[in-house]
Enzyme design. Structure first.
Site, mmCIF file in Angstrom:
data_model
loop_
_atom_site.group_PDB
_atom_site.id
_atom_site.type_symbol
_atom_site.label_atom_id
_atom_site.label_comp_id
_atom_site.label_asym_id
_atom_site.label_seq_id
_atom_site.Cartn_x
_atom_site.Cartn_y
_atom_site.Cartn_z
ATOM 1 N N CYS A 1 -2.072 -7.336 2.228
ATOM 2 C CA CYS A 1 -1.550 -7.985 3.438
ATOM 3 C C CYS A 1 -0.135 -8.532 3.289
ATOM 4 O O CYS A 1 0.763 -8.099 4.012
ATOM 5 C CB CYS A 1 -2.484 -9.106 3.864
ATOM 6 S SG CYS A 1 -3.979 -8.461 4.591
ATOM 7 N N PHE A 2 0.070 -9.476 2.370
ATOM 8 C CA PHE A 2 1.390 -10.134 2.313
ATOM 9 C C PHE A 2 2.535 -9.124 2.216
ATOM 10 O O PHE A 2 3.454 -9.158 3.044
ATOM 11 C CB PHE A 2 1.454 -11.115 1.132
ATOM 12 C CG PHE A 2 0.806 -12.450 1.383
ATOM 13 C CD1 PHE A 2 0.116 -12.718 2.561
ATOM 14 C CD2 PHE A 2 0.881 -13.455 0.435
ATOM 15 C CE1 PHE A 2 -0.490 -13.942 2.778
ATOM 16 C CE2 PHE A 2 0.281 -14.693 0.637
ATOM 17 C CZ PHE A 2 -0.402 -14.929 1.810
#
Ligand code: UDX
Ligand code: UDX
Length: 460
Positions: free
Chosen positions: A283-284
């Site tokens: 995600c990040f």
């Protein structure tokens, strides 16, 4: 913006379908099914569907296998590849297909587009109302310009006429995804219209059976909340890493002491201030790239987002520099790497900082031996025969010249300084996550991220 709280309520439970049974979709599906909702799970990947039916999840996540098997047994969760029939039978459809990065960092919305169009086709002849809920992370305006447009075109029905749309971003952390689904800090509901938002709120009221903070807002605000949330957390990590780099240049400085102290300021908070080798995961890195690309598209400069990414790109390789500082040239040296997953308690190596670290070590002609409690199969598919795979942490460090601790698995904490001293050829360790107490490493060359030069004791 409307704000509300959930209380207890016992009513008939809507039937649910979940499109895309990856990490997010599967956790959502089995959690709803475990609380007595009928859930039709849909995925285009037939092998994945087959394995799910046999009770085998496609990824390791604490408790997921239990939840899956329990809900298969009670027949509250039915995985299939038949989207049409699942949507037809359901009152609410969650969309949780993947939204990966394209080569330029921008978001790939092709699965969102495809599934929206398929939902629209099923909706064409559906006699009961459908609420479509986007769970995937999508850049601002996607719900309005892609999801709504595709469903309207394929169904021949305007949004609000027999169907409604919500954006309900998830904030699940790998390793605690089931817990985070059942006990979120808050629920964000973006809504195309009040009726749709109220319908999702009512669904969650039945799901949680307790008070949970909910924020209702427009679709675009909900899309932005997800990106702003992840960008802020990633920025905190990069901030801590920036201070760590400064600490490394200062005798007696220690980033752990500094971040612990600033975290006590309630305005800052202690979460996501652990300096280390940078953030990874599915995600990040992807979300930061997508937000930067979206800013470019909108002609809006997002300097903090760029700085967050730039710091994170450099951070992993600092561990290799620290190893060289301890050992000199790494060419021909045996380097043990402890921890490969992007964080502990997962087998996921997507975006893991271990990948650039190992590539850099190989480029410097080091002999690399790796160990991870869960992620060795993933590592084999990435590095194949270019590294040696150890069967335990002890085997990994045995005979090595320098060890780099990359992922802070709890089990590594049990390794004692004496074991490093006894087993390694040259006892030298780079503590990339500050797992160990440096004062215990008097017989071992030790370098820790964010620890000033020549320090063995923690100065508090
Ligand atoms: C999710 C979100 O979707 C993503 O936007 C967010 O940023 C992170 O979490 P994740 O669950 O990790 O992604 O995705 P992934 O593991 O890639 O699973 C997606 C699933 O959707 C796969 O099983 C894939 O086969 C399925 N899929 C994809 C469909 O069923 N239909 C499609 O059209 C495309
Ligand atoms: C993240 C978000 O937390 C979640 O809300 C979102 O839905 C998906 O992305 P996840 O990727 O599972 O969850 O992991 P997270 O625990 O947030 O950690 C991300 C990365 O940051 C990891 O590589 C971790 O090692 C790193 N990290 C985290 C640090 O380096 N320091 C910290 O203080 C915290």
């Amino acid at each position: 913006m409307v704000q509300g709280k959930f209380g207890g309520e016992a009513e008939l439970k809507p039937t649910i379908s979940v499109i895309g049974l990856g990490y997010v979709g599967l956790c959502t599906a089995v959690c709803f099914a475990s609380r007595g909702f009928m859930v039709y799970g849909v995925d285009v990947d037939r092998e994945r569907v087959h394995n799910l039916r046999e009770g085998h999840p496609p990824l390791y996540e604490p408790n997921l296998e239990n939840y899956l098997n329990r809900t298969l047994r009670t027949r509250m969760f039915l995985p299939s590849d038949d989207l049409n029939s699942a949507v037809d039978k359901s009152d609410v459809t969650f969309v949780s297909v993947g939204t990966p990065s394209l080569d330029d960092g921008s978001i790939d919305l092709s699965s969102i587009k495809q599934s929206s169009s398929a939902i629209g086709t099923s909706l064409r002849n559906k006699s009961t109302r459908l609420l479509v809920v986007v769970r995937s992370t999508v850049v601002p305006s996607t719900c309005d310009k892609v999801v709504k447009t595709e469903i309207e075109a394929a169904s021949g029905r305007k949004c609000g006429k027999g169907w409604g749309l919500c954006m309900n971003p998830e904030f699940l952390k790998e390793g605690s995804a089931i817990h985070d689904t059942l006990y979120p800090d808050r629920v964000i509901i973006g809504e195309s219209d009040k009726k749709s938002g109220a319908a999702l709120m009512s669904l969650y009221r039945k799901f949680f059976r307790r008070r949970v903070i909910v924020k209702r807002m427009s679709l675009v605000n909900a899309e932005l909340v997800k990106y702003a949330n992840n960008a802020f957390l990633a920025m905190k990590v990069s901030f801590a890493n920036m201070i760590a780099n400064l600490c490394e240049s200062l005798a007696l400085a220690d980033v752990k002491v500094v971040t612990e102290a600033i975290g006590l300021d309630e305005r800052i908070g202690s979460a996501f201030l652990n300096a280390g080798l940078g953030y990874g995961g599915s995600c990040f890195p992807k979300d930061i790239k997508a937000l930067a690309a979206f800013g470019r598209k909108q002609n809006v400069d997002l300097p903090l987002v760029h700085a967050t990414a730039a710091i994170n790109k450099e951070q992993p390789l600092r561990s290799v520099d620290l190893a060289e500082k301890l050992m000199g040239s790494l060419s021909g040296k045996r380097v043990s790497v402890l921890g490969l997953a992007f964080k502990p308690d997962t087998d996921d190596m997507r975006g893991a900082v271990s990948i650039p670290i190992i590539k850099d070590l190989l480029q410097r002609r080091a002999n690399v031996v790796v160990y991870d409690p869960k992620a060795i199969p993933q590592a084999r598919s990435i590095f194949e025969g270019s590294v040696t795979y150890a069967e335990s942490a002890i085997e990994c460090i045995r005979g090595s010249d320098v060890c780099i601790l990359v992922t802070e698995w709890e089990s590594f904490r049990d390794l004692k300084a004496q074991e490093f001293a006894k087993l390694m050829k040259h006892a030298a360790i780079v503590d990339g996550r500050r797992l160990f107490d440096p004062s215990q490493f008097s017989r071992v060359k030790y370098a820790g991220v964010g620890l000033g030069p020549n320090q063995k004791a923690r100065i508090v």
